[in-house]
Design a protein around this motif. Structure first.
Motif, mmCIF file in Angstrom:
data_model
loop_
_atom_site.group_PDB
_atom_site.id
_atom_site.type_symbol
_atom_site.label_atom_id
_atom_site.label_comp_id
_atom_site.label_asym_id
_atom_site.label_seq_id
_atom_site.Cartn_x
_atom_site.Cartn_y
_atom_site.Cartn_z
ATOM 1 N N ASP A 45 2.817 5.682 8.608
ATOM 2 C CA ASP A 45 2.116 6.006 7.343
ATOM 3 C C ASP A 45 1.940 7.218 7.302
ATOM 4 O OD1 ASP A 45 1.919 3.249 6.910
ATOM 5 O OD2 ASP A 45 0.197 2.892 8.209
ATOM 6 N N ASN A 46 1.426 7.719 5.994
ATOM 7 C CA ASN A 46 0.919 9.181 5.838
ATOM 8 C C ASN A 46 -0.239 9.531 6.601
ATOM 9 O OD1 ASN A 46 2.864 9.179 3.695
ATOM 10 N ND2 ASN A 46 1.410 8.783 2.136
ATOM 11 N N ALA A 47 -0.112 10.932 6.939
ATOM 12 C CA ALA A 47 -1.440 11.408 7.898
ATOM 13 C C ALA A 47 -2.280 11.835 6.707
ATOM 14 C CB ALA A 47 -0.947 12.520 8.964
ATOM 15 N N VAL A 48 -3.413 11.509 6.642
ATOM 16 C CA VAL A 48 -4.278 11.751 5.620
ATOM 17 C C VAL A 48 -5.698 12.611 6.129
ATOM 18 C CG1 VAL A 48 -3.491 10.197 3.916
ATOM 19 C CG2 VAL A 48 -5.451 9.609 5.469
ATOM 20 N N ALA A 49 -6.539 13.017 5.403
ATOM 21 C CA ALA A 49 -7.795 13.729 5.809
ATOM 22 C C ALA A 49 -8.602 12.912 6.662
ATOM 23 C CB ALA A 49 -8.446 14.392 4.603
ATOM 24 N N LYS A 50 -8.832 13.215 7.742
ATOM 25 C CA LYS A 50 -9.769 12.414 8.702
ATOM 26 C C LYS A 50 -11.005 12.384 8.349
ATOM 27 C CE LYS A 50 -10.617 11.625 13.630
ATOM 28 N NZ LYS A 50 -10.412 12.248 15.005
ATOM 29 N N LEU A 51 -11.615 11.250 7.982
ATOM 30 C CA LEU A 51 -13.153 11.016 7.966
ATOM 31 C C LEU A 51 -14.150 10.853 8.908
ATOM 32 C CD1 LEU A 51 -12.600 7.794 5.142
ATOM 33 C CD2 LEU A 51 -12.821 10.542 4.692
ATOM 34 N N PRO A 71 -4.563 17.962 1.187
ATOM 35 C CA PRO A 71 -3.271 18.107 1.724
ATOM 36 C C PRO A 71 -3.012 16.778 2.501
ATOM 37 C CG PRO A 71 -4.201 20.253 1.782
ATOM 38 C CD PRO A 71 -5.532 19.351 1.436
ATOM 39 N N PHE A 72 -1.946 16.379 2.799
ATOM 40 C CA PHE A 72 -1.415 15.360 3.478
ATOM 41 C C PHE A 72 -0.051 15.755 4.178
ATOM 42 C CE2 PHE A 72 0.354 13.799 -0.282
ATOM 43 C CZ PHE A 72 1.510 13.067 -0.034
ATOM 44 N N LEU A 73 0.125 14.711 5.322
ATOM 45 C CA LEU A 73 1.802 14.929 5.802
ATOM 46 C C LEU A 73 2.188 13.613 5.167
ATOM 47 C CD1 LEU A 73 1.158 16.221 9.527
ATOM 48 C CD2 LEU A 73 2.924 16.914 7.624
ATOM 49 N N PRO A 74 3.333 13.562 4.722
ATOM 50 C CA PRO A 74 3.952 12.192 4.486
ATOM 51 C C PRO A 74 4.508 11.662 5.733
ATOM 52 C CG PRO A 74 4.959 14.133 3.240
ATOM 53 C CD PRO A 74 3.989 14.696 4.175
#
Length: 253
Positions: free
Chosen positions: A113-119, A43-46
């Motif tokens: 930018d989109n907020a995506v899964a943090k590595l 899942p991510f945040l647009p």
């Protein structure tokens, strides 16, 4: 003309389950969450949703400080008149939120930018990639305060353990922003304060979903590293009324 440049990276830490809808459904689930790369992605945040929440938060802060703020999506004749009155170059407007985000007159100045899964880089990190739960709900009739017939629906909720990371870039001409001498721009301090004030994303916030905490990972202003405390100090110490007087008198830097 020298440009003012700000780069932020931040993390979203969830305090509970959350739902950012994709607009799609399956035979088993009425409301699916957004995922990267299809149904098996995380899942991510647009970025568009983050920017909208961020702007609304900055407008509320500006109003609390006694400053002006105008919703860019006018819904009344009075709001439309205000939009027309402020349709001008950014360096001539007294609307600090417009100076930060940009306007239709001069274009966008803030890019989210989109907020995506943090590595994390941790081989033992077992944060679920696709885990979610499906919760059934009913719709309530606000008049009778009873359950509406035929309104049982299911919603997919993302795992709260999944931390997201996003970035924001701000680009402004040197004569747009207001500063005390050569200090950190007031508009950028409002941005940092607004970002850290966000406490929820997504749908069904009224039922407790989407609660979160925002943390700043890195702040770079014109190639200089800044700490969150330094940015907030500018926000707390700024003489906002004097700043508006400067703008109105045409002495903004």
């Amino acid at each position: 003309m020298q440009m003012q440049r700000l780069n932020l990276t931040y993390s979203v830490v969830w305090d509970g389950l959350w739902h950012v809808g994709s607009g799609f459904r399956t035979a088993a689930t009425d409301r699916l969450i957004q995922r990267q790369g299809g149904r098996d992605g995380k899942p991510f945040l647009p970025g568009s949703q983050i920017k909208g929440v961020l702007r609304h938060t900055c407008e509320r802060l500006a109003l609390a400080l006694g400053l002006e703020a105008v919703d860019p999506h006018a819904t009344s004749p009075d709001q439309r008149q205000q939009l027309v009155a402020h349709f001008k170059p950014l360096r001539h407007t007294t609307l600090i939120v417009d100076r930060l985000f940009g306007t239709r007159f001069q274009g966008d100045c803030l890019f989210v930018d989109n907020a995506v899964a943090k590595l994390t880089g941790d081989p033992d990190d077992d944060t679920p990639a696709t885990t979610s739960i499906v919760r059934a709900r009913t719709a309530m009739d606000r008049v009778t305060r009873t359950v509406k017939e035929g309104h049982l629906f299911t919603t997919e909720l993302a795992d709260q353990r999944l931390r997201l990371q996003g970035s924001i870039r701000a680009r402004h001409a040197s004569n747009v922003l207001t500063r005390d001498d050569d200090g950190f721009p007031y508009e950028y301090s409002l941005l940092v304060a607004g970002l850290l004030s966000i406490d929820a994303f997504g749908g069904d916030k009224s039922t407790g979903l989407g609660r979160c905490r925002m943390t700043l990972d890195e702040v770079t202003w014109n190639s200089q590293q800044r700490t969150p405390d330094e940015c907030l100090a500018t926000f707390e110490e700024a003489d906002w009324k004097l700043m508006i007087e400067m703008l109105r008198e045409g002495h903004a830097q």
